[in-house]
Design an enzyme around this catalytic site. Structure first.
Site, PDB file in Angstrom:
ATOM      1  N   GLU A  12       0.772  -1.139  -0.049  1.00 10.70           N
ATOM      2  CA  GLU A  12       0.075   0.053  -0.020  1.00 10.70           C
ATOM      3  C   GLU A  12       0.809   1.329  -0.017  1.00 10.70           C
ATOM      4  OE1 GLU A  12      -4.012  -1.884   1.894  1.00 10.70           O
ATOM      5  OE2 GLU A  12      -2.540  -1.181   3.299  1.00 10.70           O
ATOM      6  N   GLY A  78     -12.368  -4.324   1.336  1.00 15.72           N
ATOM      7  CA  GLY A  78     -13.314  -5.498   0.632  1.00 15.72           C
ATOM      8  C   GLY A  78     -14.986  -4.664   0.635  1.00 15.72           C
ATOM      9  N   ILE A 152     -12.716 -10.482   6.187  1.00 14.94           N
ATOM     10  CA  ILE A 152     -14.033 -10.698   6.296  1.00 14.94           C
ATOM     11  C   ILE A 152     -14.127 -11.667   4.897  1.00 14.94           C
ATOM     12  CG2 ILE A 152     -16.454 -10.067   5.877  1.00 14.94           C
ATOM     13  CD1 ILE A 152     -15.221  -9.705   8.572  1.00 14.94           C
ATOM     14  N   ASP A 196     -11.756  -6.607  -3.258  1.00 14.42           N
ATOM     15  CA  ASP A 196     -12.630  -8.016  -3.149  1.00 14.42           C
ATOM     16  C   ASP A 196     -13.878  -7.575  -2.379  1.00 14.42           C
ATOM     17  OD1 ASP A 196     -10.595  -7.862  -0.409  1.00 14.42           O
ATOM     18  OD2 ASP A 196     -12.715  -8.538   0.057  1.00 14.42           O
TER      19      ASP A 196
HETATM   20  N1  ADE Z   1      -9.205  -5.735   3.301  1.00 19.05           N
HETATM   21  C1  ADE Z   1      -9.261  -5.966   1.981  1.00 19.05           C
HETATM   22  N2  ADE Z   1     -10.326  -6.709   1.841  1.00 19.05           N
HETATM   23  C2  ADE Z   1     -10.540  -6.991   3.100  1.00 19.05           C
HETATM   24  C3  ADE Z   1     -11.712  -7.935   3.618  1.00 19.05           C
HETATM   25  N3  ADE Z   1     -12.576  -8.646   3.014  1.00 19.05           N
HETATM   26  N4  ADE Z   1     -11.582  -8.053   4.995  1.00 19.05           N
HETATM   27  C4  ADE Z   1     -10.933  -7.276   5.697  1.00 19.05           C
HETATM   28  N5  ADE Z   1     -10.157  -6.449   5.361  1.00 19.05           N
HETATM   29  C5  ADE Z   1      -9.941  -6.176   3.776  1.00 19.05           C
END
Ligand code: ADE
Length: 228
Positions: A12, A78, A152, A196
């Site tokens: 990042e 996410g 998550i 995601d």
């Molecule tokens: N950062 C990027 N994707 C994530 C997710 N699914 N859960 C927690 N932190 C994240």
């Protein structure tokens, strides 16, 4: 003006360090801090390592030890809101800790006495982000981010966070940075590009899109610096 730019993972902040090219490296509390200057601004850049505790330590260090007067967080998240797609950029309006739970004592999720469920981000930094998005023809979404010490990757948990906190995206650092900046009266913003959908495929998606989404977020941060 001294500005902190913070991420959680090396991916990042690497696009930032690559862009600025030369910087000094200082070690403190098992972490590295990179200092440089850009267009007359002093910058201090760091990644905290994953999670709320690491992020709190890094944010506090950036402010208290390095003297940062504003903090910009850059990274990936996410999606909880079905309208958000991989690569979309989101600026947080407010952040909450989804895993903070003393509901046994009648409090709402995310609340502890003398705190608040949501911490708002700085309105002028948010306005700046929108100005940059407009100038660069980038669609910038705005929304609530829910933070917790959990990756998550489960539809049921995702839906619970989405509905309980009216949150649009989830990640693992933002709300703790928000608590620190709010307490220390430092204007801050949290920018995240989606990696995601926080569902059963999230792990694969994250691995595939971490680098590209982190780069999108970092490039947006650089464009914000150009306007600061
Ligand atoms: N950062 C990027 N994707 C994530 C997710 N699914 N859960 C927690 N932190 C994240």
């Amino acid at each position: 003006m001294k500005i902190a730019i913070m991420g959680a993972m090396v991916e990042e902040i690497t696009p930032l360090l690559d862009f600025f090219g030369t910087y000094e490296t200082l070690e403190f509390a098992k972490n590295r801090y990179y200092t440089t200057t850009y267009k007359g601004m002093e910058l201090v850049i760091a990644y905290s390592k994953i999670g709320k505790v690491n992020a709190s330590l890094t944010a506090t260090t950036l402010i208290e030890k390095f003297g940062a007067e504003q903090l910009l967080f850059s990274g990936v998240a996410g999606a909880l809101n079905p309208n958000l797609r991989i690569g979309d950029v989101l600026v947080a309006t407010a952040l909450a800790q989804h895993d903070l739970d003393i509901t046994a004592f009648g409090h709402p999720h995310g609340y502890v006495p003398e705190g608040s469920v949501y911490v708002d981000t700085d309105a002028s930094l948010r306005a700046l982000a929108h100005k940059v998005a407009k100038a660069q023809n980038i669609i910038l979404q705005e929304g609530i981010i829910a933070t917790g010490d959990q990756f998550i990757c489960d539809g049921v948990k995702k839906e619970w966070i989405h509905t309980t906190f009216k949150a649009d995206a989830t990640e693992m650092e933002g709300a703790s940075v928000a608590v620190v900046c709010d307490a220390l009266k430092i204007p801050f913003c949290v920018l995240r590009a989606i990696s995601d959908a926080a569902d059963m495929d999230a792990g694969f998606s994250f691995d595939e899109f971490l680098v590209s989404s982190a780069k999108e977020s970092a490039q947006f941060i650089i464009a914000m610096l150009d306007e600061l």
